[in-house]
Design a protein around this motif. Structure first.
Motif, PDB file in Angstrom:
ATOM      1  N   ASN A 115       0.177  -0.971  -0.635  1.00  0.00           N
ATOM      2  CA  ASN A 115      -0.226   0.052  -0.080  1.00  0.00           C
ATOM      3  C   ASN A 115       0.769   1.017   0.113  1.00  0.00           C
ATOM      4  O   ASN A 115       2.068   0.919  -0.006  1.00  0.00           O
ATOM      5  CB  ASN A 115      -1.076  -0.525   1.215  1.00  0.00           C
ATOM      6  N   GLY A 116      -0.038   2.680  -0.088  1.00  0.00           N
ATOM      7  CA  GLY A 116       1.842   3.232  -0.100  1.00  0.00           C
ATOM      8  C   GLY A 116       1.931   4.300   1.360  1.00  0.00           C
ATOM      9  O   GLY A 116       3.324   4.432   0.618  1.00  0.00           O
ATOM     10  N   GLY A 150       4.934   1.199   0.667  1.00  0.00           N
ATOM     11  CA  GLY A 150       5.366   1.942  -0.483  1.00  0.00           C
ATOM     12  C   GLY A 150       6.312   3.268  -0.829  1.00  0.00           C
ATOM     13  O   GLY A 150       7.608   3.097  -1.100  1.00  0.00           O
ATOM     14  N   ALA A 151       6.029   3.803  -0.072  1.00  0.00           N
ATOM     15  CA  ALA A 151       6.851   4.937   0.586  1.00  0.00           C
ATOM     16  C   ALA A 151       7.934   5.068   1.123  1.00  0.00           C
ATOM     17  O   ALA A 151       9.328   5.182   0.626  1.00  0.00           O
ATOM     18  CB  ALA A 151       5.733   6.224   0.427  1.00  0.00           C
TER      19      ALA A 151
END
Length: 183
Positions: A104-105, A108-109
């Motif tokens: 998910n974001g 992932g970030a």
């Protein structure tokens, strides 16, 4: 049937690995080079037996930098913070199980700069790609984490020096011991 066998297999694997653990050359460090530190290290070694290797280190700089830096400020919460930062988030952001494209974001970030991801992706670039593409950036990321640890230790050291209690006179200590013994 397969999920049941998987659960049983995992249970037996964990039981086999973690039931009645005994140290096998477990390294423990006593911080300090005073005679009391040496006596403590020897006492620990005598009580623990051959499964434990006790060493003494002169200063606390020889141990994990970020943990030392955070301990000054977090005190009892340091262990939880380090587990969260370097176990929970490393596992989920490293890309060892799933790449950042499948995360998910948030995770992932974090993958773009987290130390576990830097390590795994750096190794991946060395092992799978002849040009070692991206290795330098990942190595730089690991050195940035080292720099953060050094900065935290310096800030913590200054904070502790500023807030250090006044030294207690030897006579006062001997008097307190005498009163404790008399009671």
């Amino acid at each position: 049937m397969t999920p049941l066998l998987m659960c049983l297999g995992m249970a037996f694997a964990y039981l086999g690995a973690f039931h009645q653990p005994t140290p096998n050359h477990l390294e423990l460090a006593v911080v300090g080079d005073s005679p009391q530190s040496m006596v403590l290290a020897q006492t620990m070694k005598d009580k623990a037996g051959d499964g434990v290797d006790i060493i003494t280190v002169p200063t606390r700089e020889d141990i994990i930098l970020i943990g030392i830096g955070l301990h000054t400020f977090l005190k009892l919460w340091t262990t939880l913070a380090l587990i969260t930062l370097f176990v929970m988030l490393n596992f989920t952001t490293s890309g060892g199980v799933y790449g950042p494209q499948l995360q998910n974001g948030f995770f992932g970030a974090l993958h773009s700069f987290w130390n576990g991801a830097d390590f795994v992706e750096g190794l991946r670039s060395l092992l799978y790609f002849d040009t070692a593409a991206g290795f330098g950036a990942r190595l730089l990321g690991l050195f940035a984490w080292l720099a953060v640890g050094v900065v935290l230790v310096v800030v913590a050291g200054r904070h502790e020096a500023r807030n250090a209690p006044a030294p207690v006179a030897r006579a006062a200590v001997e008097e307190e011991i005498g009163e404790s013994v008399a009671v």
